[in-house]
Design an enzyme around this catalytic site. Structure first.
Site, PDB file in Angstrom:
ATOM      1  N   THR A 140      -2.780   5.853  -4.530  1.00  0.00           N
ATOM      2  CA  THR A 140      -1.640   6.586  -3.977  1.00  0.00           C
ATOM      3  C   THR A 140      -0.354   6.283  -4.732  1.00  0.00           C
ATOM      4  OG1 THR A 140      -1.376   4.821  -2.333  1.00  0.00           O
ATOM      5  CG2 THR A 140      -2.637   6.747  -1.676  1.00  0.00           C
ATOM      6  N   THR A 141      -0.131   5.019  -5.052  1.00  0.00           N
ATOM      7  CA  THR A 141       1.091   4.649  -5.767  1.00  0.00           C
ATOM      8  C   THR A 141       1.109   5.273  -7.158  1.00  0.00           C
ATOM      9  OG1 THR A 141       1.192   2.554  -4.547  1.00  0.00           O
ATOM     10  CG2 THR A 141       2.501   2.725  -6.560  1.00  0.00           C
ATOM     11  N   ASP A 179       0.849  -1.182   0.000  1.00  0.00           N
ATOM     12  CA  ASP A 179       0.000   0.000   0.000  1.00  0.00           C
ATOM     13  C   ASP A 179       0.890   1.239   0.000  1.00  0.00           C
ATOM     14  OD1 ASP A 179      -2.739   1.231   0.375  1.00  0.00           O
ATOM     15  OD2 ASP A 179      -1.720   2.020   2.139  1.00  0.00           O
ATOM     16  N   ASP A 185      -9.284   0.958   1.746  1.00  0.00           N
ATOM     17  CA  ASP A 185      -9.148   1.583   0.429  1.00  0.00           C
ATOM     18  C   ASP A 185     -10.405   1.369  -0.403  1.00  0.00           C
ATOM     19  OD1 ASP A 185      -6.630   2.384   1.127  1.00  0.00           O
ATOM     20  OD2 ASP A 185      -5.561   0.929  -0.119  1.00  0.00           O
TER      21      ASP A 185
END
Length: 560
Positions: free
Chosen positions: A94-95, A61, A396
């Site tokens: 996010t990545t 994550d 998420d």
């Protein structure tokens, strides 16, 4: 007056200017992106973070990795803020957002080497970002809040590659049920009403969605009912004990009769409190403070179930769920202050081994509540590390499903939006004058970094994947993306790989903000102390450079 430059900074100050400052900041930002690049996609790898105490976090994550890493560079912190913003706004992506920020910085460095001024790059990036948002909005597909199939696909896409895939269908269904139950009248989702709880033992397949709230609390008296229906609930902001005497006060007992009288007065005081609770009609009492043993016996005899020293957060949540009004004075208590629970029952969820290690062997469930949208996702798992990663995946998923419900717009996954945006930017660049055109083209190239990384992490040829995807999109197949398992190009909607529009738009906005902010910095100066007001005393006075100027630290700190 003597010739020579005037010295303004102290001898201890550090300063890096011009190209050196930009190069240092760009390198730090790219390093953050490179650190998490291999975690992207369903075939992404995990990272193990270990602190000095030996505590371990295993995850892929993005925001968890970046928050737990010991980063020692201010520009790197700006890129980490991209992930933090993405997590706060939508909960996933996010990545991808950080990788985009890193690609923008990398391509900006090439432009700087070609003597393109940072202001031109920033203007070009801003122009490109507006174009990309328009492209995403045009290719978005509408989704209704009751479209369970699409919402479950969105939830499953967010879970993919995060350790929850073995039970993805079950968890996705639970997430959608929880989010749909939490939709307010205005169409927004009250995510705070959806609680995720971990219970060690069993397998992920044993997880379930409980329509109600779960607390690890047990009745204060063993003779109290452990299960009941149609319960009127009192949330009491106090204790049911004998009133405390003044500090230093003493009571002198001269005989057994005096002692007996003293005890009887205490019991009478407690009896009065219990009578007020019973007169109001309470079946369940949840108290902030303690409950005297004698008072507990009286409540048990009256068939009332009572819990003591319940945390404020739990009392608040239960008050909202049952409709109870928190009462601090029993003299003012009436039936109108009570909440309602259709059922209050005790469940043994943990397995025997875990129960021996837990503070509570059983869990109390308040169900059939009058307030809609109150639910708990109960996660099971064999180890702490597995459960932690599954919980991150579920949280998420709650975020992205909520975003889809609120916005009503979704995009295909698998790199399809990025390729479509890249093509649109290359076409748009032809209409942009001056050196900003080069920045728009660099933005288009940056957008290809996501699909390229997706293919690489799946073990496929990235160049072939990009070429084939570009050709298909150029031919009008806007929903075509890469299947990470087979490397085939498929329609992402048909393949069930779906993301909310907000995931992509937020990623673009935050990545561009971070990249342009870093590009505009041409001087890095260590400050003595940037705190103001009372913070100066709390921070121990003036400090050194903010976060260090040397680069990224080598350790892993702040484990959860």
């Amino acid at each position: 007056m003597a010739d020579g430059p005037m010295v303004v900074l102290s001898d201890e100050s550090q300063r890096t200017s011009g190209e050196d400052a930009r190069s240092m900041n760009l390198e730090a930002g790219r390093a953050v992106a490179e650190t998490i690049r291999t975690t992207l996609g369903p075939r992404g790898m995990d990272k193990m973070l270990v602190d000095q105490g030996g505590n371990v976090v295993i995850t892929n994550d993005g925001v968890t990795l970046l928050e737990e890493m010991d980063v020692d560079h201010p520009a790197a912190d700006m890129v980490i803020d991209v992930a933090t913003t993405q997590e706060a706004e939508v909960g996933d992506g996010t990545t991808s957002a950080v990788i985009l920020a890193g690609a923008l910085l990398s391509n900006a460095e090439d432009l700087l080497d070609d003597d393109i001024h940072p202001t031109s790059i920033v203007a070009g990036y801003r122009h490109a970002a507006e174009t990309v948002i328009d492209v995403f909005e045009d290719m978005a597909t509408e989704v209704e809040p009751d479209d369970i199939d699409v919402l479950e696909q969105i939830a499953g896409t967010a879970m993919t590659g995060k350790g929850a895939e073995t039970a993805k269908d079950l968890l996705s269904s639970m997430v959608v049920s929880a989010v749909q139950a939490a939709v307010r009248d205005d169409g927004t989702v009250d995510q705070d009403s959806v609680v995720v709880r971990q219970f060690y033992g069993g397998s992920i397949d044993d997880s379930e969605f409980v329509d109600g709230v779960l607390f690890d609390i047990e009745p204060v008296n063993q003779n109290m009912p452990r299960s009941r229906e149609d319960a009127d609930v009192l949330i009491y902001e106090g204790d049911i004990e004998v009133s405390k005497t003044n500090v230093g006060a003493e009571a002198t007992v001269g005989s057994m009769d005096d002692l007996q009288g003293f005890v009887e007065r205490e019991q009478s005081e407690l009896s009065d409190k219990i009578d007020k609770i019973l007169d109001a009609g309470a079946d369940v009492v949840v108290a902030d403070g303690g409950i005297d043993e004698y008072a507990a016996d009286l409540l048990a005899e009256a068939g009332v179930t009572a819990y003591r020293r319940v945390e404020d957060e739990k009392r608040q949540r239960l008050a909202q769920a049952t409709g109870a009004e928190r009462v601090g004075d029993l003299d003012l208590l009436t039936a109108d202050h009570l909440g309602y629970a259709g059922s209050v029952s005790e469940r043994v969820i943990r397995d025997m081994t875990v129960r021996r290690q837990a503070d509570h062997e059983s869990t109390t469930v308040f169900g059939d509540l009058p307030t809609e949208g109150v639910g708990t996702i109960l996660l099971r798992g064999g180890t702490e590390h597995v459960l932690d990663e599954v919980e991150r995946a579920v949280v998420d998923s709650i975020g992205v499903v909520s975003a889809a419900v609120e916005d009503g717009a979704v995009l295909p996954g698998g790199g399809a939006p990025e390729i479509e945006a890249s093509l649109a930017l290359r076409e748009e660049a032809d209409s942009v004058e001056g050196r900003e055109q080069l920045a728009v083209e660099a933005f288009a190239e940056s957008f290809e970094d996501g699909p390229r990384t997706l293919a690489e992490n799946a073990g496929h040829d990235a160049i072939d994947a990009l070429v084939d995807m570009t050709a298909r999109h150029d031919a009008g197949d806007v929903n075509v993306g890469i299947d990470a398992d087979t490397a085939d190009l498929v329609d992402m909607f048909e393949d069930g790989v779906v993301e909310p529009l907000r995931v992509k738009t937020t990623a673009v906005d935050s990545a561009v903000d971070a990249a342009t902010m870093i590009l505009r910095i041409d001087d890095v100066i260590s400050a003595g102390d940037l705190s103001v007001g009372d913070d100066e005393e709390e921070d121990g006075g003036a400090g050194g450079p903010p976060g260090g100027m040397g680069g990224m630290g080598g350790g892993m700190g702040g484990m959860m």
